[in-house]
Design a protein around this motif. Sequence first.
Motif, PDB file in Angstrom:
ATOM      1  N   GLN A 103      18.526   7.228 -29.333  1.00 38.56           N
ATOM      2  CA  GLN A 103      16.852   6.867 -28.649  1.00 38.56           C
ATOM      3  C   GLN A 103      16.021   6.739 -29.567  1.00 38.56           C
ATOM      4  O   GLN A 103      15.056   5.982 -29.329  1.00 38.56           O
ATOM      5  CB  GLN A 103      16.520   7.983 -27.746  1.00 38.56           C
ATOM      6  CG  GLN A 103      15.694   7.935 -26.860  1.00 38.56           C
ATOM      7  CD  GLN A 103      15.896   6.813 -25.672  1.00 38.56           C
ATOM      8  OE1 GLN A 103      17.228   6.469 -25.672  1.00 38.56           O
ATOM      9  NE2 GLN A 103      14.849   6.119 -25.179  1.00 38.56           N
ATOM     10  N   GLN A 104      15.967   7.559 -30.895  1.00 39.43           N
ATOM     11  CA  GLN A 104      15.036   7.450 -32.012  1.00 39.43           C
ATOM     12  C   GLN A 104      14.943   5.919 -32.616  1.00 39.43           C
ATOM     13  O   GLN A 104      14.011   5.364 -32.913  1.00 39.43           O
ATOM     14  CB  GLN A 104      15.166   8.406 -33.039  1.00 39.43           C
ATOM     15  CG  GLN A 104      15.040   9.938 -32.524  1.00 39.43           C
ATOM     16  CD  GLN A 104      15.064  10.970 -33.310  1.00 39.43           C
ATOM     17  OE1 GLN A 104      15.696  10.567 -34.604  1.00 39.43           O
ATOM     18  NE2 GLN A 104      14.739  12.145 -33.156  1.00 39.43           N
ATOM     19  N   LYS A 128       3.179  -0.169 -24.142  1.00 39.62           N
ATOM     20  CA  LYS A 128       2.443   0.062 -22.794  1.00 39.62           C
ATOM     21  C   LYS A 128       1.008  -0.607 -22.921  1.00 39.62           C
ATOM     22  O   LYS A 128       0.380  -0.103 -23.481  1.00 39.62           O
ATOM     23  CB  LYS A 128       2.439   1.544 -22.413  1.00 39.62           C
ATOM     24  CG  LYS A 128       3.819   2.306 -22.325  1.00 39.62           C
ATOM     25  CD  LYS A 128       3.625   3.689 -21.793  1.00 39.62           C
ATOM     26  CE  LYS A 128       4.835   4.224 -21.714  1.00 39.62           C
ATOM     27  NZ  LYS A 128       4.683   5.810 -21.439  1.00 39.62           N
ATOM     28  N   LEU A 141      10.800   1.208 -28.796  1.00 36.69           N
ATOM     29  CA  LEU A 141      10.002   1.430 -27.258  1.00 36.69           C
ATOM     30  C   LEU A 141       9.109   0.312 -27.059  1.00 36.69           C
ATOM     31  O   LEU A 141       8.298  -0.081 -27.925  1.00 36.69           O
ATOM     32  CB  LEU A 141       9.370   2.704 -27.435  1.00 36.69           C
ATOM     33  CG  LEU A 141      10.331   3.954 -27.563  1.00 36.69           C
ATOM     34  CD1 LEU A 141       9.525   5.170 -27.426  1.00 36.69           C
ATOM     35  CD2 LEU A 141      11.343   4.069 -26.511  1.00 36.69           C
ATOM     36  N   PRO A 142       8.960  -0.134 -25.817  1.00 42.16           N
ATOM     37  CA  PRO A 142       8.230  -1.400 -25.502  1.00 42.16           C
ATOM     38  C   PRO A 142       6.680  -0.826 -25.485  1.00 42.16           C
ATOM     39  O   PRO A 142       6.591   0.298 -25.038  1.00 42.16           O
ATOM     40  CB  PRO A 142       8.487  -1.707 -24.100  1.00 42.16           C
ATOM     41  CG  PRO A 142       9.414  -0.671 -23.681  1.00 42.16           C
ATOM     42  CD  PRO A 142      10.082   0.020 -24.721  1.00 42.16           C
ATOM     43  N   LYS A 162      15.733   3.129 -31.072  1.00 38.47           N
ATOM     44  CA  LYS A 162      15.425   2.163 -30.155  1.00 38.47           C
ATOM     45  C   LYS A 162      13.855   1.921 -30.106  1.00 38.47           C
ATOM     46  O   LYS A 162      13.115   2.733 -30.530  1.00 38.47           O
ATOM     47  CB  LYS A 162      15.774   2.564 -28.677  1.00 38.47           C
ATOM     48  CG  LYS A 162      17.335   2.651 -28.232  1.00 38.47           C
ATOM     49  CD  LYS A 162      17.435   3.052 -26.791  1.00 38.47           C
ATOM     50  CE  LYS A 162      18.860   2.869 -26.529  1.00 38.47           C
ATOM     51  NZ  LYS A 162      19.018   3.196 -24.934  1.00 38.47           N
TER      52      LYS A 162
END
Length: 458
Positions: free
Chosen positions: A69-70, A77, A74-75, A72
Amino acid sequence: NIRRHPLEIPPPSERDWPKDDEEDFFLQDPDRKRDALPQPFRMINKLVMQVFESAMEIIERREMLREAQQWKVLPAKCSPSAEFQVTGRANCLAVSGKYIFVGLSVGLSAFSTCDCKEICAWDAVKTEICALHASDLGTESHVLLAVDEMGLVRLFCFHKESFLLIKALNEVGDISKRSTCVEVVLSPGGDYAGVLLQGNTKAWLEIYQLPKDSWLREMEKNPEAAAGLACSERKPSCTSAVQNILNTFLLQDSAVSANQSDPKLDLPVLLLTVKPPKPITGSSFESPWDALKEVDDGSMLGLGYNHLIKDFQWELQEAIFRSTYQEYLEAEGVIKEEIPRHATFHFLLPSQVLQVGPDTEVQPDVPAGIGVHWDGNHNFCLYLLNHPLNEQMDSDLKPDVVWPCAAPIACSAVSSCSRYLALAGEDATITIWDKHLGFPLSVTAILEERFIRSIHFL
């Protein structure tokens, strides 16, 4: 022999251990430095060790997920930079130039992209707009196609912050005979409009030519009429009852004066009426020479109509097919072949494939033809947009170019430059054509059994 001592249960020993416990014992203590635990402590020890091993597996799995997860990205916002309030419910929108046109549950509204303020509204019929297309004509003019909830197509001209209804394309006096719009396409630049209509038992495609040059000239000749129309179309902002009543009278007066001086815009011209292909039936030709003469008369090759297969041969083939696959047909059911009721069409720029006449002036940015394919059909048909009027209204219009495909065409797409055409078949095969040269550039087959529903150029 007489046994002197009574029988006793011997204490447990290592020889009485189960084989799995014995193997675990040698793995944990090969030198036998520790004493073996008696039952039931061995069983408790084994259960505790299993709990610890399961807990460690869960911890390791969560650590791996956390690390993945780290890594990835992140999109980001994004919060809206601005918002605008609409009357009713917003169903669709279209952007053209510096305006945003919104289809509402009570009509149309135009907003400015600069400050997101409402500029103009059209709610004369109080109808719900479900689809909206817009194109910039230049000189602060835009053309709009709006489809309402009843499938009625309305053509608008937006000039200097005012809506002007030109015509309802499929409106008839008898509502029972009205055809429903399924899809509309507006060509880039606003020169042509295509409307796919459906009746009770049939479907057809209508192509209109929009006289935008005459519209612009007429608007420039009557600036007062356009200004009066803008006043009549603006939404009142007063809140009190007296002001609303006075505003209503003022709007009625301004509407009457505007109607008296409204610019008379030319109506769109119906160029083509394209109908779906008819089912292939038995041939009436007696010889190949008769079929060749039919081709000389203007019939297009590739549609499959000019053949020499008789009716009894079709019936014999159908009987053989049914007798061979009778069990499968009974299990799945036979779907009777019907005339297609949906089509996908694109406006195409001039190219080597779409050759216009020598007397016709070619404009590189104006569409020269359309490409159409109907659901369940193998052929991609191309029609020129410069036919004579007597040929345009022909009830059985023949395509100018036919591209047959090996499988029925599921969907298609045209690149932004209009040079490349992508055809996806029902056999999950994608073919990229060079429309200027007329030959395929690549053929890609998807290995998995997939049905392609849409395709796009990026």
